[in-house]
Scaffold this active site. Structure first.
Site, PDB file in Angstrom:
ATOM      1  N   HIS A 158      36.477  41.697  35.624  1.00 26.69           N
ATOM      2  CA  HIS A 158      36.141  41.229  36.943  1.00 26.69           C
ATOM      3  C   HIS A 158      34.765  41.418  37.080  1.00 26.69           C
ATOM      4  O   HIS A 158      34.072  42.135  36.007  1.00 26.69           O
ATOM      5  CB  HIS A 158      36.972  41.946  37.977  1.00 26.69           C
ATOM      6  CG  HIS A 158      38.368  41.445  38.173  1.00 26.69           C
ATOM      7  ND1 HIS A 158      39.398  41.993  37.263  1.00 26.69           N
ATOM      8  CD2 HIS A 158      38.984  40.462  38.889  1.00 26.69           C
ATOM      9  CE1 HIS A 158      40.308  41.363  37.673  1.00 26.69           C
ATOM     10  NE2 HIS A 158      40.385  40.556  38.603  1.00 26.69           N
ATOM     11  N   LYS A 162      33.562  44.767  41.681  1.00 25.05           N
ATOM     12  CA  LYS A 162      34.962  45.047  41.801  1.00 25.05           C
ATOM     13  C   LYS A 162      35.075  46.710  42.056  1.00 25.05           C
ATOM     14  O   LYS A 162      34.601  47.305  41.357  1.00 25.05           O
ATOM     15  CB  LYS A 162      36.040  44.524  40.985  1.00 25.05           C
ATOM     16  CG  LYS A 162      37.389  44.735  41.354  1.00 25.05           C
ATOM     17  CD  LYS A 162      38.367  43.887  40.461  1.00 25.05           C
ATOM     18  CE  LYS A 162      39.787  44.198  40.932  1.00 25.05           C
ATOM     19  NZ  LYS A 162      39.980  44.011  42.426  1.00 25.05           N
TER      20      LYS A 162
HETATM   21  N1  LIG Z   1      45.012  39.114  45.828  1.00 23.07           N
HETATM   22  C1  LIG Z   1      44.329  38.196  45.535  1.00 23.07           C
HETATM   23  O1  LIG Z   1      44.713  37.101  44.991  1.00 23.07           O
HETATM   24  C2  LIG Z   1      43.011  38.696  45.457  1.00 23.07           C
HETATM   25  C3  LIG Z   1      41.736  37.819  45.303  1.00 23.07           C
HETATM   26  C4  LIG Z   1      40.537  38.373  45.225  1.00 23.07           C
HETATM   27  C5  LIG Z   1      40.314  39.556  45.683  1.00 23.07           C
HETATM   28  N2  LIG Z   1      41.236  40.485  45.969  1.00 23.07           N
HETATM   29  C6  LIG Z   1      41.203  41.638  46.929  1.00 23.07           C
HETATM   30  O2  LIG Z   1      40.566  41.199  48.023  1.00 23.07           O
HETATM   31  C7  LIG Z   1      39.720  42.464  48.645  1.00 23.07           C
HETATM   32  C8  LIG Z   1      38.406  42.080  48.861  1.00 23.07           C
HETATM   33  O3  LIG Z   1      37.528  41.443  47.803  1.00 23.07           O
HETATM   34  P1  LIG Z   1      36.168  40.914  47.990  1.00 23.07           P
HETATM   35  O4  LIG Z   1      35.778  40.561  46.357  1.00 23.07           O
HETATM   36  O5  LIG Z   1      36.173  39.621  49.092  1.00 23.07           O
HETATM   37  O6  LIG Z   1      35.302  42.324  48.499  1.00 23.07           O
HETATM   38  P2  LIG Z   1      34.167  42.295  49.564  1.00 23.07           P
HETATM   39  O7  LIG Z   1      33.316  41.048  49.168  1.00 23.07           O
HETATM   40  O8  LIG Z   1      33.564  43.731  49.356  1.00 23.07           O
HETATM   41  O9  LIG Z   1      34.737  41.871  50.903  1.00 23.07           O
HETATM   42  C9  LIG Z   1      35.443  42.730  51.616  1.00 23.07           C
HETATM   43  C10 LIG Z   1      35.341  42.545  53.279  1.00 23.07           C
HETATM   44  O10 LIG Z   1      36.039  43.475  53.844  1.00 23.07           O
HETATM   45  C11 LIG Z   1      35.200  43.960  54.598  1.00 23.07           C
HETATM   46  N3  LIG Z   1      35.977  45.295  55.254  1.00 23.07           N
HETATM   47  C12 LIG Z   1      35.904  46.604  54.675  1.00 23.07           C
HETATM   48  N4  LIG Z   1      36.737  47.294  55.417  1.00 23.07           N
HETATM   49  C13 LIG Z   1      36.709  46.866  56.611  1.00 23.07           C
HETATM   50  C14 LIG Z   1      37.132  47.315  57.923  1.00 23.07           C
HETATM   51  N5  LIG Z   1      37.316  48.467  58.050  1.00 23.07           N
HETATM   52  N6  LIG Z   1      37.043  46.369  59.030  1.00 23.07           N
HETATM   53  C15 LIG Z   1      36.703  44.946  58.719  1.00 23.07           C
HETATM   54  N7  LIG Z   1      36.189  44.652  57.758  1.00 23.07           N
HETATM   55  C16 LIG Z   1      36.192  45.615  56.401  1.00 23.07           C
HETATM   56  C17 LIG Z   1      34.003  44.075  54.168  1.00 23.07           C
HETATM   57  O11 LIG Z   1      32.804  44.504  55.146  1.00 23.07           O
HETATM   58  P3  LIG Z   1      31.730  45.600  54.494  1.00 23.07           P
HETATM   59  O12 LIG Z   1      30.898  44.623  53.583  1.00 23.07           O
HETATM   60  O13 LIG Z   1      31.007  45.666  55.907  1.00 23.07           O
HETATM   61  O14 LIG Z   1      32.282  46.587  53.771  1.00 23.07           O
HETATM   62  C18 LIG Z   1      33.880  42.824  53.315  1.00 23.07           C
HETATM   63  O15 LIG Z   1      33.262  41.905  54.423  1.00 23.07           O
HETATM   64  C19 LIG Z   1      39.651  43.543  47.038  1.00 23.07           C
HETATM   65  O16 LIG Z   1      40.586  44.541  47.457  1.00 23.07           O
HETATM   66  C20 LIG Z   1      39.987  42.537  46.180  1.00 23.07           C
HETATM   67  O17 LIG Z   1      40.602  43.138  44.851  1.00 23.07           O
HETATM   68  C21 LIG Z   1      42.679  40.124  46.010  1.00 23.07           C
HETATM   69  O1  LIG Z   2      37.930  39.930  42.828  1.00 25.77           O
HETATM   70  C1  LIG Z   2      38.555  40.761  42.879  1.00 25.77           C
HETATM   71  O2  LIG Z   2      38.476  41.900  43.161  1.00 25.77           O
HETATM   72  C2  LIG Z   2      40.064  40.111  42.451  1.00 25.77           C
HETATM   73  N1  LIG Z   2      40.904  40.759  42.749  1.00 25.77           N
HETATM   74  C3  LIG Z   2      42.406  40.897  42.726  1.00 25.77           C
HETATM   75  C4  LIG Z   2      42.904  41.743  41.671  1.00 25.77           C
HETATM   76  O3  LIG Z   2      42.603  42.944  41.796  1.00 25.77           O
HETATM   77  O4  LIG Z   2      43.719  41.510  40.831  1.00 25.77           O
HETATM   78  C5  LIG Z   2      42.717  39.320  42.049  1.00 25.77           C
HETATM   79  C6  LIG Z   2      41.382  38.748  41.145  1.00 25.77           C
HETATM   80  C7  LIG Z   2      40.201  38.928  41.836  1.00 25.77           C
END
Ligand SMILES: NC(=O)c1ccc[n+]([C@@H]2O[C@H](COP(=O)([O-])OP(=O)(O)OC[C@H]3O[C@@H](n4cnc5c(N)ncnc54)[C@H](OP(=O)(O)O)[C@@H]3O)[C@@H](O)[C@H]2O)c1
Ligand SMILES: O=C(O)C1=N[C@H](C(=O)O)CCC1
Length: 269
Positions: A158, A162
């Site tokens: 990643h 991350k």
């Molecule tokens: N399940 C899936 O398919 C998948 C895919 C991609 C990513 N993810 C997961 O999704 C999450 C976010 O990933 P990302 O890459 O988008 O991260 P990111 O760019 O850091 O975005 C996270 C967002 O959440 C906000 N946030 C954190 N704590 C908060 C709170 N208490 N109240 C309101 N907003 C809050 C952050 O704000 P600040 O910048 O102010 O902290 C930021 O805007 C991670 O856990 C990642 O592993 C999952």
């Molecule tokens: O960008 C990330 O963070 C992602 N998080 C998910 C994971 O933890 O597997 C899905 C892929 C991208």
């Protein structure tokens, strides 16, 4: 007057938040009705389209989730574990479908979602893409077909931002492999080898995490034996696959009974 389901995006300015906003706005199946960010964030009070550098979308970012949730049918939440727990309580109060993409949640945090799921639909998955969810099914089948002569290793890569490892996807794949083998992942997981580790333990499932640059998400499930190897691989090149999966989950959940679901349920795999 449109009656499309209204969706709120939390963590709106994040990598996934922005992708979700674009995906919902471009969809003819749902409408964006709210965007939530933390108190003090520079998006608060701004139109989110303008904040992203594009045309106005007529949705103003707020730091008051309850106010946004009151106008919605679903919330899509890719934030951080502590934030997701707070949103789960509020989403349950408002009886919204809560789609959780947040990874890195501890077992205790996952258990803490149970009260909310008594009142509302929660769809949670470490990866919302069709490809990865199909890969979990393949992994389970291959693991069930092979004996313990085949060592199972999960390798994930990643981007440099991350914060959690192994990735949520790697853990989903590990769970699928363990289920295929008929074992508990917690009993056989090797999560991070360093130093004099001793020889590989038979039957264990290993995890390796690479972090660098702008890698969107890559996962290999390696089955390695003497004389041959099988590799099952998924490569994501565009976060749109996660956002589209999350939107599908938000719509799927609209007529479901309260409870906890995952993308296997949503996709009918
Ligand atoms: N399940 C899936 O398919 C998948 C895919 C991609 C990513 N993810 C997961 O999704 C999450 C976010 O990933 P990302 O890459 O988008 O991260 P990111 O760019 O850091 O975005 C996270 C967002 O959440 C906000 N946030 C954190 N704590 C908060 C709170 N208490 N109240 C309101 N907003 C809050 C952050 O704000 P600040 O910048 O102010 O902290 C930021 O805007 C991670 O856990 C990642 O592993 C999952
Ligand atoms: O960008 C990330 O963070 C992602 N998080 C998910 C994971 O933890 O597997 C899905 C892929 C991208």
């Amino acid at each position: 007057m449109t009656h499309l389901p209204g969706i709120v995006v939390t963590g709106a300015s994040g990598r996934m938040g922005r992708m979700l906003i674009r995906t919902i706005v471009e969809s003819d199946r749902a409408q964006l009705v709210g965007c939530v960010e933390r108190p003090g964030h520079d998006w608060i009070g701004q139109d989110v389209g303008l904040a992203m550098g594009g045309a106005a979308l007529d949705v103003t970012a707020t730091d008051d989730p309850l106010e946004a949730f009151a106008r919605a049918q679903a919330v899509i939440d890719f934030t951080a574990p502590e934030a997701t727990l707070e949103f789960a309580t509020l989403a349950a109060q408002a009886r919204l479908v809560h789609v959780i993409g947040t990874t890195g949640m501890s077992e205790t945090q996952i258990e803490a979602l149970a009260p909310a799921a008594r009142h509302a639909v929660i769809v949670r998955a470490g990866n919302m893409s069709l490809g990865v969810n199909l890969l979990t099914q393949l992994t389970r089948k291959v693991a069930a077909a092979l004996d313990r002569e085949f060592d199972i290793e999960i390798i994930e890569a990643h981007h440099r931002h991350k914060v959690d490892a192994p990735s949520g996807t790697a853990l989903m794949l590990g769970e699928a492999a363990a289920e295929g083998r008929g074992v508990n992942l917690a009993d056989v997981a090797d999560r991070g080898r360093d130093g004099i580790t001793g020889a590989r333990k038979e039957g264990h499932i290993g995890f390796s995490a690479i972090r660098g640059g702008d890698i969107v998400g890559e996962h290999d499930v390696l089955f390695a034996a003497r004389g041959e190897r099988i590799v099952l691989r998924h490569v994501a090149t565009d976060r749109g696959v996660f956002a589209r999966g999350a939107l599908t989950a938000a719509l799927w959940g609209q007529d479901k009974a309260p409870g906890q679901y995952d993308m296997i349920d949503v996709l009918g795999l």
